[in-house]
Design a protein around this motif. Structure first.
Motif, short mmCIF file in Angstrom:
data_model
loop_
_atom_site.label_atom_id
_atom_site.label_comp_id
_atom_site.label_asym_id
_atom_site.label_seq_id
_atom_site.Cartn_x
_atom_site.Cartn_y
_atom_site.Cartn_z
N ASP A 102 0.84 -1.20 0.00
CA ASP A 102 0.00 0.00 0.00
C ASP A 102 0.87 1.25 0.00
O ASP A 102 2.04 1.20 0.41
N THR A 105 2.47 1.75 3.26
CA THR A 105 3.29 0.65 3.79
C THR A 105 4.74 0.84 3.36
O THR A 105 5.01 1.25 2.24
N HIS A 202 -4.87 -5.27 0.75
CA HIS A 202 -4.91 -4.81 2.16
C HIS A 202 -5.00 -5.99 3.13
O HIS A 202 -5.65 -5.87 4.18
N LYS A 205 -4.07 -5.49 6.96
CA LYS A 205 -4.99 -4.54 7.60
C LYS A 205 -6.36 -5.16 7.78
O LYS A 205 -7.01 -5.01 8.82
#
Ligand code: URA
Length: 246
Positions: A102, A105, A202, A205
């Motif tokens: 991401d 990240t 993701h 997360k």
């Protein structure tokens, strides 16, 4: 057949002619272990061992960089809104990121022109481990460990593959990767290591979200057998040799 060293390195995707000349000037290139003096030096690709920063250059023209991705960059070849990770490696129009992290990240990202290697590293069938360091909004509960190892429903067609969770304590080596602002959390149960074998959108997360928790900071520390070197600063990339895959 002999060719000029700078042409060989440029063809191998190490950088443009002027970038590789710079590498040679900075004494980063060796021919059979001896520092290369001039870009025009003739080499025999089949016989000579050429290395950049100690890593052998793959003769097939395949090149892979390990990048320490900083936050703020997107994993795309081109983007109209945000800087891309491609800006952080020497230019080569055939390079692409191996999977995605991401924008917010950080951590280990491979950038390559080796499609076969990328496929092997990314295929869910290959079960390549990826370990992430995460700082959570609230302390992780021990129960997450069993839930993650059983597979979690994160709203996709199938649950996630088994994943390993470690809740860090003050002795965890990986805390060395934590940015200064999160050091205070090191023994709070909010710093964890999660190893997954897939690369769903993701995924980390969403796995913590499924536990009613949130990820505040995320960094990938390893990908298969490759570990992010502590010495590789954010935004820096190193050219690595043919990969010891998995
Ligand atoms: N999981 C996430 O949630 N984000 C990433 O960037 C990588 C894995």
């Amino acid at each position: 057949m002999q060719i000029r060293l700078d042409k060989y390195l440029a063809d191998a995707g190490i950088g443009t002619r002027s970038e590789v000349k710079n590498l040679i000037k900075r004494k980063a290139v060796t021919i059979n272990g001896i520092c290369a003096a001039k870009p025009e030096t003739k080499i025999t690709p089949d016989a000579d061992e050429i290395a950049v920063n100690g890593s052998l250059v793959a003769a097939r023209g395949l090149v892979t960089y390990m990048l320490h991705k900083p936050a703020g960059y997107v994993c795309a070849v081109k983007d109209d809104r945000f800087p891309t990770v491609m800006e952080l490696v020497p230019q080569n129009r055939d390079l692409f990121p191996v999977g995605r992290l991401d924008k917010d990240t950080e951590g280990l990202l491979l950038i390559t022109n080796d499609g076969m290697m990328a496929h092997r590293m990314l295929s869910p069938r290959s079960h390549v481990d990826k370990t992430y360091l995460a700082v959570l909004e609230r302390p992780a509960e021990k129960a997450y460990m069993d839930l993650f190892s059983a597979g979690v429903d994160i709203g996709d067609d199938t649950p996630t593959l088994p994943a390993r969770l470690v809740i860090c304590d003050d002795d965890s080596q990986e805390l060395n990767y934590l940015p200064e602002e999160y050091r205070a959390y090191s023994d709070s149960g909010r710093v964890v290591l999660l190893t997954i074998q897939e690369g769903r959108y993701h995924q980390v997360k969403r796995m913590f979200h499924a536990m009613g928790n949130e990820v505040l900071y995320l960094k990938r520390l390893s990908f298969g057998s490759l570990v992010l070197p502590m010495s590789l600063k954010k935004g820096e990339a190193v050219c690595i040799e043919a990969l010891p895959v998995m």
